[in-house]
Write an enzyme that holds these catalytic residues in place. Structure first.
Site, PDB file in Angstrom:
ATOM      1  N   HIS A   5      -3.890  -5.376   1.009  1.00 53.09           N
ATOM      2  CA  HIS A   5      -3.691  -5.769   2.403  1.00 53.09           C
ATOM      3  C   HIS A   5      -4.197  -7.198   2.601  1.00 53.09           C
ATOM      4  O   HIS A   5      -5.148  -7.638   1.953  1.00 53.09           O
ATOM      5  CB  HIS A   5      -4.477  -4.844   3.339  1.00 53.09           C
ATOM      6  CG  HIS A   5      -4.016  -3.428   3.325  1.00 53.09           C
ATOM      7  ND1 HIS A   5      -2.875  -3.006   3.958  1.00 53.09           N
ATOM      8  CD2 HIS A   5      -4.566  -2.321   2.755  1.00 53.09           C
ATOM      9  CE1 HIS A   5      -2.723  -1.702   3.779  1.00 53.09           C
ATOM     10  NE2 HIS A   5      -3.744  -1.257   3.059  1.00 53.09           N
TER      11      HIS A   5
ATOM     12  N   CYS B 169       0.840  -1.204   0.000  1.00 57.16           N
ATOM     13  CA  CYS B 169       0.000   0.000   0.000  1.00 57.16           C
ATOM     14  C   CYS B 169       0.876   1.255   0.000  1.00 57.16           C
ATOM     15  O   CYS B 169       1.518   1.558  -1.004  1.00 57.16           O
ATOM     16  CB  CYS B 169      -0.972  -0.023   1.172  1.00 57.16           C
ATOM     17  SG  CYS B 169      -2.351   1.130   0.953  1.00 57.16           S
TER      18      CYS B 169
END
Length: 485
Positions: free
Chosen positions: A430, A329
């Site tokens: 994630h 991310c």
């Protein structure tokens, strides 16, 4: 009312784990149950089935209840982006960045959203188990409170107060908390739970009798300290590890100041063949095979911190010596050439030149990308699932060679960027390490092979069961049931 609220004398007293335990206990007794936290402040978050964002702890509690997480389980989420301000997320969507004083004035409006969510859950489930935040004894936060007794009074909800005896001073914590409450708030407290007790419970008898005499409230349970319990943390980084059968690969995670969703790496930390080290400063870094740049709530500020602490030369040295680098991310965004924030979404407006390992740039936008995804990694043709939470849009030639093929509904998404020399990997997803086949392929890509199969979900389930069985054994279950009325 089919609600019970767990409040704590302090932060980390055991509220989150006690709610998870009660959700699993109620489920095991045949009740439908949902967790609920009116207001949460955390950088660990999850994407719900209705496409919103809630605190990670409520997603774990939903798992304990055997249901999918929903935005009604955490209607107000605060994600700090400075010492005095936070991004405010209501019903799963970011509405604004607010300084603390302005947020305090905004609370009465947010209470309406909180009560709407609570009421919807009440109509769907036999029980709603509510978690407070911090402590109800924080006098400076009592005015316009929506997280503890302010909510309990508005929703007419009975309360159990939990305290951590392992910290010391448990009787002072409980008595002092009660004395900070109003008469009506004291009346809705049905009892206490003493958490994390080590030793002979009979040694507590005189103290329990004294506490009941002083407060008029019973101790409903003394829950023993549970060794090596793993329930995903709401915010604090857990660094303890299980006994390793055969550690083969060493992974270091740079603990940037605004690290988010560090639970991404729990599956690695708990894997029998992996040693994980969280490192804040370069001098603390031991030899490692893989260096991970995690997610960040303020990616440009955290990259500036990396530069100031002299991490950048060490990252280059790690690659020269044959190590590998992974970005997740915000960490992925740092692997590119530039991060642009023209509207000041995360910090002051501007652009930051970043590592330049992969050929793409990122521009931050007000609207977050929130989605659950599943995919395949073409390296070993392994399937995995996870979720995306990010404000940035990344574009560039590197995406033409992406190795992850993601699906979100009917949409196909390219992700999983790798350098030409195969030493660098980045992804927006994630939770990818939670998939057993993915983690096995990842260890192979890292230069090692797993000798032990590890299923993180099954491990989570066994830990929730272990927690629930221990709590139920040491809890006055009938008094909790009677609180429903």
């Amino acid at each position: 009312m089919p609600s019970i609220m767990i409040q704590g004398t302090t932060s980390d007293a055991g509220k989150s784990v006690m709610v998870a335990a009660l959700c699993r206990i109620l489920k095991n007794h045949g009740y439908s149950v949902a967790p609920f936290k009116p207001q949460n402040m955390a950088l660990n978050s999850a994407v719900t089935k209705d496409g919103g964002e809630i605190g990670r702890a409520q997603a774990v509690q939903a798992q304990a209840a055997g249901i999918a997480p929903h935005t009604d389980m955490n209607p107000v989420l605060l994600k700090p982006n400075s010492d005095t301000g936070a991004q405010v997320i209501v019903h799963g969507k970011a509405i604004a960045n607010m300084e603390a004083n302005y947020y305090h004035q905004h609370k009465p409006k947010l209470l309406e959203a909180v009560l709407e969510s609570h009421q919807r859950l009440l109509t769907q489930y036999d029980w709603v188990v509510v978690e407070g935040a911090g402590s109800p004894a924080e006098i400076n936060l009592r005015d316009r409170d929506i997280a503890n007794m302010g909510f309990a009074e508005a929703a007419d909800c009975p309360v159990i107060i939990v305290a951590d005896i392992d910290r010391g001073g448990v009787f002072a914590h409980l008595l002092g908390t009660m004395q900070c409450l109003s008469d009506s708030e004291q009346n809705r407290v049905i009892g206490f739970i003493i958490n994390r007790f080590r030793g002979d419970p009979s040694l507590l008898t005189s103290g329990l009798e004294w506490l009941e005499e002083k407060t008029g409230k019973p101790v409903l349970g003394v829950v023993p300290y549970i060794e090596n319990l793993h329930i995903e943390a709401e915010d604090s980084i857990q660094t303890s590890v299980q006994n390793k059968a055969a550690t083969q690969i060493k992974i270091a995670i740079i603990a940037v100041p605004r690290i988010s969703n560090h639970t991404d790496f729990d599956a690695l930390r708990l894997h029998p063949n992996v040693h994980v080290q969280y490192v804040k400063y370069p001098n603390d870094l031991d030899d490692c095979d893989v260096l991970i740049l995690p997610g960040s709530k303020s990616v440009r500020r955290d990259f500036q911190w990396l530069e100031e602490k002299q991490w950048i030369p060490l990252i280059h040295q790690h690659l020269r010596y044959g190590g590998k680098v992974v970005g997740i991310c915000g960490g992925l965004q740092m692997l590119g050439s530039w991060i642009h924030d023209p509207k000041g979404i995360e910090s002051e407006a501007g652009s930051s030149k970043t590592l330049g390992f992969l050929d793409f740039e990122t521009t931050l936008h007000p609207d977050k990308q929130l989605r659950n995804v599943s995919g395949i990694w073409h390296y070993e043709n392994v399937n995995f699932s996870g979720y995306e939470i990010h404000s940035g849009e990344s574009t560039g030639p590197a995406f033409a060679k992406a190795q992850f093929e993601l699906q979100c509904g009917n949409e196909s998404i390219q992700d999983g960027l790798f350098s030409d020399d195969d030493k660098i990997m980045g992804s927006y997803v994630h939770g990818i390490f939670d998939s057993p086949e993915f983690i096995k392929a990842f260890l192979k890509w890292s230069g090692q092979s797993a000798t032990v199969d590890f299923n993180y979900y099954d491990f989570q389930e066994s830990e929730i069961d272990r927690l629930a069985h221990t709590v139920e054994e040491h809890l006055d279950w009938q008094s909790v049931i009677k609180s429903k009325g």
